[in-house]
Design an enzyme around this catalytic site. Structure first.
Site, PDB file in Angstrom:
ATOM      1  N   ASP A 134       1.122  -1.322   0.012  1.00 54.38           N
ATOM      2  CA  ASP A 134       0.252   0.187  -0.121  1.00 54.38           C
ATOM      3  C   ASP A 134       0.652   1.376  -0.495  1.00 54.38           C
ATOM      4  OD1 ASP A 134      -2.345   1.984  -0.128  1.00 54.38           O
ATOM      5  OD2 ASP A 134      -3.105   0.640   1.231  1.00 54.38           O
TER       6      ASP A 134
HETATM    7  C1  NOJ Z   1      -4.157   4.245   0.618  1.00 57.98           C
HETATM    8  C2  NOJ Z   1      -5.112   3.320   0.361  1.00 57.98           C
HETATM    9  O1  NOJ Z   1      -4.942   2.404   1.351  1.00 57.98           O
HETATM   10  C3  NOJ Z   1      -5.381   1.878  -0.591  1.00 57.98           C
HETATM   11  O2  NOJ Z   1      -6.543   1.599  -0.609  1.00 57.98           O
HETATM   12  C4  NOJ Z   1      -5.308   2.703  -2.118  1.00 57.98           C
HETATM   13  O3  NOJ Z   1      -5.659   1.544  -3.151  1.00 57.98           O
HETATM   14  C5  NOJ Z   1      -3.402   3.433  -1.922  1.00 57.98           C
HETATM   15  N1  NOJ Z   1      -3.370   4.096  -1.412  1.00 57.98           N
HETATM   16  C6  NOJ Z   1      -3.554   4.148  -3.119  1.00 57.98           C
HETATM   17  O4  NOJ Z   1      -4.490   5.344  -3.547  1.00 57.98           O
END
Ligand code: NOJ
Length: 759
Positions: free
Chosen positions: A287
């Protein structure tokens, strides 16, 4: 493939690619990638495992990648996300294809979560449709729109199981149930990925957040999880596995700590389970900066944690650039070998190959036409089917056309707040429909006033973009609303949460209406007029007072682009509401976590009796249970039958449903099973099947279910999946509480072991 659409220079660049590939077999893919990798330097390989966010665009995390164009031209980037325009995508793809030594194309990612341009209801809302075909169609339509603007890869579906409405990201989930969550996960993967990933209208799914992100302590975002593996296998893992089985091409690791090892560096999760047990053969991605954040978890320097994550099975690093910045050090110190990097790099190249990008790096950059009209209708269908009617006293709904309506509330005349949490990238709010304009289609006798600010909590207001100063004097706002109510036949109060009150980093300790809104509602109720509460929300809310005092409650969630029309269609009876909750609504936040599939204690609850489980200041049951939702029809359940069928090795169950009303209805018939005599404790009931049927006025239907014997099993504490003989309770009904039940005995020992263990 046609190169005709591209300028000559690009066409030449495409032709210069090492080998043309496409839908060929795995062998061909292996050959192609072997050949390509044999030409790659280790720096170029590290480039492939590096994912950056575009520095000329918006951010969806706390930091932004820097010098992106330069890095791409130097071959230091494998994928880019959050690039807003098609033009920018074409330009940076050109950099990768034309300026790097090997011309390896980039992969473009984005959070296409509940639509791209056409915004559907937030996922929690959509899950309330219990309509897998609809969910698959929305995912396919989102893929069509997003790929037409160059997106190869979506960070969706989010399949985290959620049982704590304080967590803001429940809005992005499919609710509390592993069985339903699994069916939705499969439908979304099918929708996004289509028949073949190298189809220009298909995009690769990314299942997230692996694992257990929805189980963070206290409902706080990013917080730790300490859970028995048994429970993980039994409940929390199921939707991830279902998505993997459906062929999802990628998996995102979660931010949270899992039993002492953050998921991003958790070998047990990323390698042993995901690849070893489930046979996942796609790639994993972290993530947003979660690799770098391992240092905050106290696991070492960026170099150390990046190497550790890669070794654990994490292939691609989102934004931290951990290995990119520390490659020499990692190699020198023996933290990583080139072979480790090869494994991850190969998986990224495989993904690009499967997406058809080597054959045509501009495959999704050609701006294919999209039938927006069709998707507008789909948005209306999705919003209608997501709305849940929670209360309807004296059949106050549906309203008569031309009723004199006082439409009150800070959310009644907004298009943007209906879009929900993930609508930033390409949504078209200007084409959205507010509730006010939806209702105006049915009545010309409409007075609208704001009535109250969303909140007067200064900290919260700042976080959710509300300017308290500009909200106006609260007393005058209420007085104006009361006067509007007094002049009308009916009050429609549109209250709840704005789009920023749920989603990432939006945990709340108070999940009732904000006090400003509650005061308004009290004043409206005090007028003696019937008050219909239309709720906009991204999470279950505590509504005991509202349930006791409002004549009707319509939960519209964040219903998306066509939300205003859908809400009005429900209020005026053009659409007979059919949504069913997929997450329990507690009476008070103190009941959290609360979910329907809880286990019994040795001292089951008896109200106001000492030495029993529960609370002494609040009933044990929720306000609205899982599966609950009303319609304008009456559907009766009768003639329940259930037996074990040794020929098909399944539980066969059926019930008759009869629409006794004069209005056609869509009914979601739910089947639950409880294991009465097991060698371990089991939940009283678990959803094991559901069917959505349409019933004409007066029509009866017998709804059949067939639950394979394997579904009767469970994971032992030793993590073996077994099915035991014994007695089971089968329940069929309109929600998880109102069930007709029958006993079934499964005694067919011969059926049991072998293949069930491989489940
Ligand atoms: C953080 C989030 O937790 C995730 O769900 C998302 O896909 C990413 N950012 C990318 O934006």
């Amino acid at each position: 493939m046609s190169l005709m659409r591209f300028p000559a220079l690009l066409a030449a660049a495409l032709c210069a690619l090492p080998v043309a590939a496409g839908t060929a077999s795995d062998e061909k893919m292996d050959e192609f990638i072997d050949d390509l990798m044999s030409k790659m330097t280790i720096e170029e390989k590290v480039g492939q495992i590096t994912l950056v966010t575009y520095d000329k665009s918006f951010m969806t995390g706390a930091t932004q990648s820097k010098g992106v164009a330069k890095k791409i031209a130097e071959g230091k980037v494998g994928g880019v996300f959050n690039v807003r325009t098609l033009e920018d995508k074409i330009n940076i793809q050109k950099l990768a294809v034309e300026q790097t030594r090997l011309g390896i194309p980039l992969m473009f990612g984005l959070d296409v979560i509940h639509g791209y341009r056409t915004i559907w209801p937030v996922p929690l809302a959509l899950s309330c449709s219990w309509d897998m075909d609809l969910i698959e169609r929305t995912a396919a339509a989102a893929a069509d729109e997003a790929t037409s603007e160059g997106i190869d890869w979506t960070f969706s579906p989010m399949v985290d199981l959620v049982r704590d409405p304080r967590w803001g990201r429940v809005a992005e989930s499919s609710g509390e149930d592993p069985y339903l969550g699994s069916r939705i996960a499969e439908a979304m993967v099918r929708g996004y990925q289509g028949e073949s990933l190298d189809d220009p209208q298909s995009m690769m799914a990314c299942v997230k957040h692996f694992a257990l992100y929805g189980a963070g302590e206290g409902g706080r975002d990013y917080d730790m999880v300490d859970m028995s593996p048994n429970r993980m296998y039994q409940e929390y893992f199921l939707p991830y596995k279902a998505a993997v089985d459906a062929g999802a091409g990628s998996v995102m690791s979660s931010f949270n700590d899992v039993n002492g090892v953050p998921a991003t560096a958790n070998k047990w999760l990323l390698t042993d389970i995901l690849r070893g047990e489930w046979g996942f053969d796609g790639f994993t991605v972290s993530d947003y900066t979660s690799v770098g954040e391992l240092t905050e978890h106290g696991l070492g320097t960026l170099a150390e944690v990046s190497a550790r994550a890669l070794k654990a099975g994490l292939d691609m690093d989102m934004v931290s650039e951990g290995v990119l910045k520390n490659m020499d050090y990692c190699l020198e110190k023996g933290l990583l070998t080139e072979a480790d990097i090869d494994v991850a790099c190969r998986r990224i190249l495989e993904a690009k190959y499967k997406l058809g990008l080597f054959e045509n790096p501009y495959l999704r950059l050609g701006s294919q036409p999209v039938d927006r009209e069709k998707y507008r209708s789909l948005a209306l269908e999705a919003a209608r089917k997501s709305i849940v009617l929670l209360k309807n006293d004296r059949n106050v709904l549906p309203l008569e056309k031309e009723a004199k309506v006082a439409l009150i509330g800070p959310l009644a005349d907004t298009r943007w707040e209906l879009m929900g949490t993930w609508a930033g990238a390409a949504a078209m709010p200007d084409e959205g429909v507010s509730i006010k304009s939806g209702i105006s289609r049915y009545t010309s006798s409409l007075i609208h006033t704001v009535g109250a600010p969303i909140t007067d909590n200064p900290g919260l207001a700042r976080m959710i973009g509300v300017n308290i100063e500009r909200s106006g004097d609260p007393d005058s706002l209420i007085a104006e609303a009361v006067s509007a109510a007094e002049k009308s036949d009916i009050v429609i109060a549109v209250l709840g949460e704005n789009a920023k009150m749920s989603g990432e980093s939006s945990s709340m300790t108070w999940i009732g209406l904000q006090p400003t809104q509650r005061r308004l509602l009290e004043a409206l109720v005090a007028t003696g007029k019937d008050v219909v509460l239309v709720l906009l929300n991204g999470r279950p809310m505590t509504l005991e007072w509202e349930d006791a005092h409002c004549a009707a409650i319509v939960d519209a969630w964040a219903p998306g682009l066509q939300g205003g029309n859908a809400v009005a269609d429900v209020l005026f009876g053009e659409y007979n509401p059919s949504g069913r909750l997929t997450m329990t609504f507690p009476r008070t936040v103190g009941q959290v976590p609360i979910y329907y599939s809880m286990k019994s204690t040795g001292r089951p609850h008896i109200p106001f009796v000492k030495y029993r489980t529960g609370y002494i200041d609040c009933p044990q049951d929720p306000l609205y249970p899982f599966g609950y939702g009303l319609s304008y029809s009456q559907v009766d359940y009768s003639d329940m039958k259930a037996e074990y069928d040794s020929v098909s090795r399944s539980v066969k169950a059926s019930a008759k449903v009869t629409n006794t009303s004069g209005r056609a209805v869509e009914e979601t018939v739910q089947l639950y099973i409880g294991d009465v005599t097991a060698s371990v404790t089991r939940p009283e009931k678990e959803l094991k099947g559901f069917r959505k049927v349409e019933l004409a006025p007066g029509e009866s239907l017998t709804v059949d279910f067939s639950v394979p014997v394997s579904e009767l099993g469970f994971w032992t504490p030793e993590l073996e999946y077994i099915v035991e003989t014994g007695e089971f309770t089968v329940g069929i009904g309109p929600d998880s509480q109102r069930l007709m039940t029958a006993k079934v005995v499964y005694s067919d020992v011969a059926d049991c072991p072998a293949e069930l263990k491989t489940l």
